[in-house]
Scaffold this motif. Structure first.
Motif, PDB file in Angstrom:
ATOM      1  N   LYS A 255      23.196   7.978  48.318  1.00  0.00           N
ATOM      2  CA  LYS A 255      22.276   7.099  47.565  1.00  0.00           C
ATOM      3  C   LYS A 255      22.923   5.749  47.262  1.00  0.00           C
ATOM      4  N   LYS A 256      24.230   5.722  47.199  1.00  0.00           N
ATOM      5  CA  LYS A 256      24.938   4.470  46.869  1.00  0.00           C
ATOM      6  C   LYS A 256      25.160   3.614  48.121  1.00  0.00           C
ATOM      7  N   MET A 257      24.838   4.172  49.295  1.00  0.00           N
ATOM      8  CA  MET A 257      25.191   3.494  50.553  1.00  0.00           C
ATOM      9  C   MET A 257      24.026   2.705  51.148  1.00  0.00           C
ATOM     10  N   VAL A 258      24.399   1.683  51.891  1.00  0.00           N
ATOM     11  CA  VAL A 258      23.390   0.855  52.566  1.00  0.00           C
ATOM     12  C   VAL A 258      23.669   0.936  54.065  1.00  0.00           C
ATOM     13  N   SER A 259      22.622   1.167  54.901  1.00  0.00           N
ATOM     14  CA  SER A 259      22.891   1.188  56.347  1.00  0.00           C
ATOM     15  C   SER A 259      22.720  -0.195  56.946  1.00  0.00           C
ATOM     16  N   LYS A 260      23.559  -0.484  57.919  1.00  0.00           N
ATOM     17  CA  LYS A 260      23.515  -1.795  58.592  1.00  0.00           C
ATOM     18  C   LYS A 260      23.759  -1.562  60.062  1.00  0.00           C
ATOM     19  N   SER A 261      23.267  -2.467  60.920  1.00  0.00           N
ATOM     20  CA  SER A 261      23.634  -2.350  62.340  1.00  0.00           C
ATOM     21  C   SER A 261      24.081  -3.701  62.871  1.00  0.00           C
ATOM     22  N   PHE A 262      24.944  -3.651  63.849  1.00  0.00           N
ATOM     23  CA  PHE A 262      25.538  -4.866  64.424  1.00  0.00           C
ATOM     24  C   PHE A 262      25.418  -4.800  65.932  1.00  0.00           C
ATOM     25  N   GLU A 263      24.984  -5.922  66.545  1.00  0.00           N
ATOM     26  CA  GLU A 263      24.904  -5.902  68.007  1.00  0.00           C
ATOM     27  C   GLU A 263      26.286  -6.138  68.623  1.00  0.00           C
ATOM     28  N   THR A 264      26.380  -5.869  69.939  1.00  0.00           N
ATOM     29  CA  THR A 264      27.651  -6.004  70.659  1.00  0.00           C
ATOM     30  C   THR A 264      28.257  -7.399  70.450  1.00  0.00           C
ATOM     31  N   GLY A 265      29.546  -7.433  70.129  1.00  0.00           N
ATOM     32  CA  GLY A 265      30.235  -8.731  69.992  1.00  0.00           C
ATOM     33  C   GLY A 265      30.131  -9.338  68.618  1.00  0.00           C
ATOM     34  N   ARG A 266      29.347  -8.754  67.761  1.00  0.00           N
ATOM     35  CA  ARG A 266      29.159  -9.329  66.414  1.00  0.00           C
ATOM     36  C   ARG A 266      30.420  -9.134  65.562  1.00  0.00           C
ATOM     37  N   MET A 267      30.834 -10.212  64.920  1.00  0.00           N
ATOM     38  CA  MET A 267      31.994 -10.151  64.019  1.00  0.00           C
ATOM     39  C   MET A 267      31.531  -9.493  62.723  1.00  0.00           C
ATOM     40  N   ILE A 268      32.130  -8.353  62.388  1.00  0.00           N
ATOM     41  CA  ILE A 268      31.699  -7.636  61.176  1.00  0.00           C
ATOM     42  C   ILE A 268      32.551  -8.066  59.977  1.00  0.00           C
ATOM     43  N   LEU A 269      33.851  -8.185  60.207  1.00  0.00           N
ATOM     44  CA  LEU A 269      34.753  -8.663  59.141  1.00  0.00           C
ATOM     45  C   LEU A 269      35.674  -9.729  59.700  1.00  0.00           C
ATOM     46  N   LEU A 270      36.011 -10.670  58.849  1.00  0.00           N
ATOM     47  CA  LEU A 270      36.874 -11.773  59.255  1.00  0.00           C
ATOM     48  C   LEU A 270      38.183 -11.693  58.474  1.00  0.00           C
ATOM     49  N   GLU A 271      39.302 -11.781  59.217  1.00  0.00           N
ATOM     50  CA  GLU A 271      40.621 -11.750  58.573  1.00  0.00           C
ATOM     51  C   GLU A 271      40.684 -12.836  57.503  1.00  0.00           C
TER      52      GLU A 271
END
Ligand code: CMP
Length: 227
Positions: free
Chosen positions: A26-42
């Motif tokens: 219940k605390k979680m959110v679903s997300k989707s990312f397409e190929t090549g998408r930067m999810i996190l940045l250093e």
């Protein structure tokens, strides 16, 4: 698919009952990312932890020459983004989707709350982090050896094959050749042999006891230097 079913595919949640999974999902959110998408940045600030339910991501950093170095590839059942939530520092690496990837996210407060409420998750998380650290340690050890030093490691392996005796799980070379001989056998110098032996000892690959040279974990040594 319902969030609770997706959550069942993530390894650190395997010990939980359906009710407990329902509570966390219940605390979680679903997300989707397409190929090549930067999810996190250093270096960015960390706000969420991610649980991969489908697809795969690469964990990368950019080295001094501007080249991408892949630290790990994580797949469904894995998690990422936990480090900056735990130590409060910025993101340690980039995370990029290698294919269409689906994740469940948990924000910092809920992530830390879940770890406090369900210690069994914290233990599985620590187990996985220890596993990742071991892998990084192995990478550092092999990367820090120069080509000449790697030849020396291979030369030690050949000597062990010929003269080694198995003792209590170790492989011992009772009378290892002197450093100058190892240098001649590997086409390097005595100084390089001395440096390589020190490094191998520091990284826990070998132990020295006078003329005796012991390979602590033969399989690990082979995996590291001869595969
Ligand atoms: P965080 O630092 O919050 O953001 C980047 C994430 O990449 C990090 O958390 C870890 O989840 C993951 N990560 C960093 N280094 C490694 C590694 N060597 N192996 C696997 N995952 C890593």
């Amino acid at each position: 698919m319902k969030k609770i079913e997706l959550l069942q595919s993530v390894s650190i949640f395997w010990d939980l009952t359906e009710d407990e999974l329902g509570h966390i999902s219940k605390k979680m959110v679903s997300k989707s990312f397409e190929t090549g998408r930067m999810i996190l940045l250093e270096e960015a600030e960390g706000e969420q932890c991610f649980f991969v339910t489908k697809g795969s991501v690469k964990i990368t950093r950019i080295n001094k020459r501007g080249q991408e170095v892949i630290l790990a590839i994580l797949r469904d059942g894995d998690f990422f983004g936990e480090m900056s939530l735990l130590d409060g520092e910025s993101r340690s690496a980039n995370v990029v989707a290698l294919e269409e990837t689906e994740v469940l996210t948990l924000n910092r407060k809920d992530f830390l709350g879940v770890l406090e409420e369900y210690p069994q998750i914290a233990i599985l998380l620590l187990k996985e982090m220890a596993h990742r650290l071991r892998k990084s340690d192995r990478q550092i050890a092999s990367l820090s050896l120069s080509a000449a030093e790697k030849r020396i490691a291979l030369c030690i392996l050949r000597i062990a094959e010929e003269q080694g005796v198995i003792q209590r799980g170790f492989v011992s070379i009772p009378k290892a050749p002197i450093q100058q001989d190892i240098a001649n056998m590997s086409g390097t110098s005595r100084e390089t042999v001395s440096r390589a032996l020190k490094l191998l000892e520091k990284e826990g690959f070998v132990q020295r006891n006078g003329r005796e040279l012991i390979i602590n974990d033969y399989n690990r040594f082979i995996k590291e230097f001869d595969s």
